[in-house]
Design a protein around this motif. Structure first.
Motif, PDB file in Angstrom:
ATOM      1  N   MET A 167       0.805  -1.222   0.000  1.00 30.99           N
ATOM      2  CA  MET A 167       0.000   0.000   0.000  1.00 30.99           C
ATOM      3  C   MET A 167       0.839   1.273   0.000  1.00 30.99           C
ATOM      4  N   SER A 168       1.830   1.353   0.866  1.00 35.68           N
ATOM      5  CA  SER A 168       2.600   2.598   1.029  1.00 35.68           C
ATOM      6  C   SER A 168       3.866   2.641   0.177  1.00 35.68           C
ATOM      7  N   LYS A 169       4.270   1.502  -0.380  1.00 34.39           N
ATOM      8  CA  LYS A 169       5.505   1.390  -1.174  1.00 34.39           C
ATOM      9  C   LYS A 169       6.763   1.641  -0.344  1.00 34.39           C
ATOM     10  N   ARG A 170       6.623   1.594   0.998  1.00 37.50           N
ATOM     11  CA  ARG A 170       7.786   1.788   1.871  1.00 37.50           C
ATOM     12  C   ARG A 170       8.628   0.514   1.848  1.00 37.50           C
ATOM     13  N   SER A 171       9.923   0.681   1.616  1.00 33.00           N
ATOM     14  CA  SER A 171      10.852  -0.453   1.563  1.00 33.00           C
ATOM     15  C   SER A 171      11.737  -0.467   2.794  1.00 33.00           C
ATOM     16  N   MET A 172      12.104  -1.668   3.207  1.00 35.50           N
ATOM     17  CA  MET A 172      13.042  -1.798   4.317  1.00 35.50           C
ATOM     18  C   MET A 172      13.827  -3.091   4.134  1.00 35.50           C
ATOM     19  N   GLU A 173      15.033  -3.074   4.634  1.00 39.76           N
ATOM     20  CA  GLU A 173      15.859  -4.277   4.587  1.00 39.76           C
ATOM     21  C   GLU A 173      15.448  -5.167   5.748  1.00 39.76           C
ATOM     22  N   ILE A 174      15.387  -6.469   5.479  1.00 33.13           N
ATOM     23  CA  ILE A 174      14.949  -7.426   6.487  1.00 33.13           C
ATOM     24  C   ILE A 174      15.891  -8.630   6.457  1.00 33.13           C
ATOM     25  N   ASN A 175      16.062  -9.247   7.593  1.00 32.34           N
ATOM     26  CA  ASN A 175      16.782 -10.512   7.648  1.00 32.34           C
ATOM     27  C   ASN A 175      15.802 -11.573   7.167  1.00 32.34           C
ATOM     28  N   TRP A 176      16.096 -12.247   6.077  1.00 29.21           N
ATOM     29  CA  TRP A 176      15.135 -13.175   5.492  1.00 29.21           C
ATOM     30  C   TRP A 176      14.792 -14.333   6.424  1.00 29.21           C
ATOM     31  N   HIS A 177      15.640 -14.622   7.389  1.00 27.46           N
ATOM     32  CA  HIS A 177      15.348 -15.683   8.367  1.00 27.46           C
ATOM     33  C   HIS A 177      14.165 -15.301   9.254  1.00 27.46           C
ATOM     34  N   ASP A 178      13.916 -13.993   9.425  1.00 23.78           N
ATOM     35  CA  ASP A 178      12.779 -13.538  10.233  1.00 23.78           C
ATOM     36  C   ASP A 178      11.447 -13.985   9.629  1.00 23.78           C
ATOM     37  N   LEU A 179      11.406 -14.208   8.329  1.00 24.34           N
ATOM     38  CA  LEU A 179      10.179 -14.625   7.667  1.00 24.34           C
ATOM     39  C   LEU A 179       9.744 -16.030   8.068  1.00 24.34           C
ATOM     40  N   LYS A 180      10.628 -16.794   8.665  1.00 17.42           N
ATOM     41  CA  LYS A 180      10.299 -18.145   9.125  1.00 17.42           C
ATOM     42  C   LYS A 180       9.416 -18.127  10.372  1.00 17.42           C
ATOM     43  N   ASP A 181       9.367 -16.995  11.069  1.00 20.19           N
ATOM     44  CA  ASP A 181       8.613 -16.874  12.320  1.00 20.19           C
ATOM     45  C   ASP A 181       7.132 -16.655  12.031  1.00 20.19           C
ATOM     46  N   GLN A 182       6.300 -17.681  12.262  1.00 18.93           N
ATOM     47  CA  GLN A 182       4.868 -17.591  11.988  1.00 18.93           C
ATOM     48  C   GLN A 182       4.144 -16.675  12.962  1.00 18.93           C
ATOM     49  N   GLN A 183       4.794 -16.275  14.030  1.00 19.65           N
ATOM     50  CA  GLN A 183       4.199 -15.311  14.954  1.00 19.65           C
ATOM     51  C   GLN A 183       4.255 -13.903  14.371  1.00 19.65           C
ATOM     52  N   ARG A 184       5.117 -13.691  13.364  1.00 20.63           N
ATOM     53  CA  ARG A 184       5.292 -12.376  12.747  1.00 20.63           C
ATOM     54  C   ARG A 184       4.872 -12.319  11.288  1.00 20.63           C
ATOM     55  N   TRP A 185       5.073 -13.423  10.543  1.00 23.14           N
ATOM     56  CA  TRP A 185       4.835 -13.416   9.096  1.00 23.14           C
ATOM     57  C   TRP A 185       4.067 -14.658   8.648  1.00 23.14           C
ATOM     58  N   LEU A 186       3.151 -14.463   7.689  1.00 16.70           N
ATOM     59  CA  LEU A 186       2.453 -15.561   7.039  1.00 16.70           C
ATOM     60  C   LEU A 186       2.771 -15.507   5.555  1.00 16.70           C
ATOM     61  N   GLN A 187       2.971 -16.677   4.929  1.00 14.02           N
ATOM     62  CA  GLN A 187       3.255 -16.708   3.501  1.00 14.02           C
ATOM     63  C   GLN A 187       1.992 -16.375   2.719  1.00 14.02           C
ATOM     64  N   GLY A 188       2.147 -15.599   1.671  1.00 14.83           N
ATOM     65  CA  GLY A 188       1.015 -15.187   0.845  1.00 14.83           C
ATOM     66  C   GLY A 188       0.289 -14.003   1.458  1.00 14.83           C
ATOM     67  N   TRP A 189      -0.760 -13.553   0.769  1.00 20.52           N
ATOM     68  CA  TRP A 189      -1.570 -12.445   1.278  1.00 20.52           C
ATOM     69  C   TRP A 189      -2.843 -13.012   1.856  1.00 20.52           C
ATOM     70  N   LYS A 190      -3.014 -12.817   3.140  1.00 15.84           N
ATOM     71  CA  LYS A 190      -4.185 -13.350   3.860  1.00 15.84           C
ATOM     72  C   LYS A 190      -5.129 -12.235   4.216  1.00 15.84           C
TER      73      LYS A 190
END
Length: 71
Positions: A48-71
């Motif tokens: 929505m905002s087009k704001r970009s940020m660098e992320i540690n890709w390992h953080d995406l494994k945490d299901q408490q923070r990220w879900l795969q796909g758009w829900k």
């Protein structure tokens, strides 16, 4: 734990479990690899905002923070 293949991560879609500033849906827009194929950097962008940020890709494994796909 989300299973992630770092080689297929570029252009993948993610949903933040706890949205901040109404930014819920994200997409991986840029990645850098070293000569051995190890991820050096990963950039995620809010749809929505087009704001970009660098992320540690390992953080995406945490299901408490990220879900795969758009829900």
């Amino acid at each position: 734990m989300n299973k992630i293949n770092h080689r297929k991560l570029l252009n993948s879609k993610w949903t933040a479990v706890s949205p901040v500033n109404k930014e819920k849906h994200f997409m991986i827009t840029d990645m850098e690899f070293d000569e051995e194929g190890v991820v050096i950097s990963c950039v995620i962008e809010a749809v929505m905002s087009k704001r970009s940020m660098e992320i540690n890709w390992h953080d995406l494994k945490d299901q408490q923070r990220w879900l795969q796909g758009w829900k």
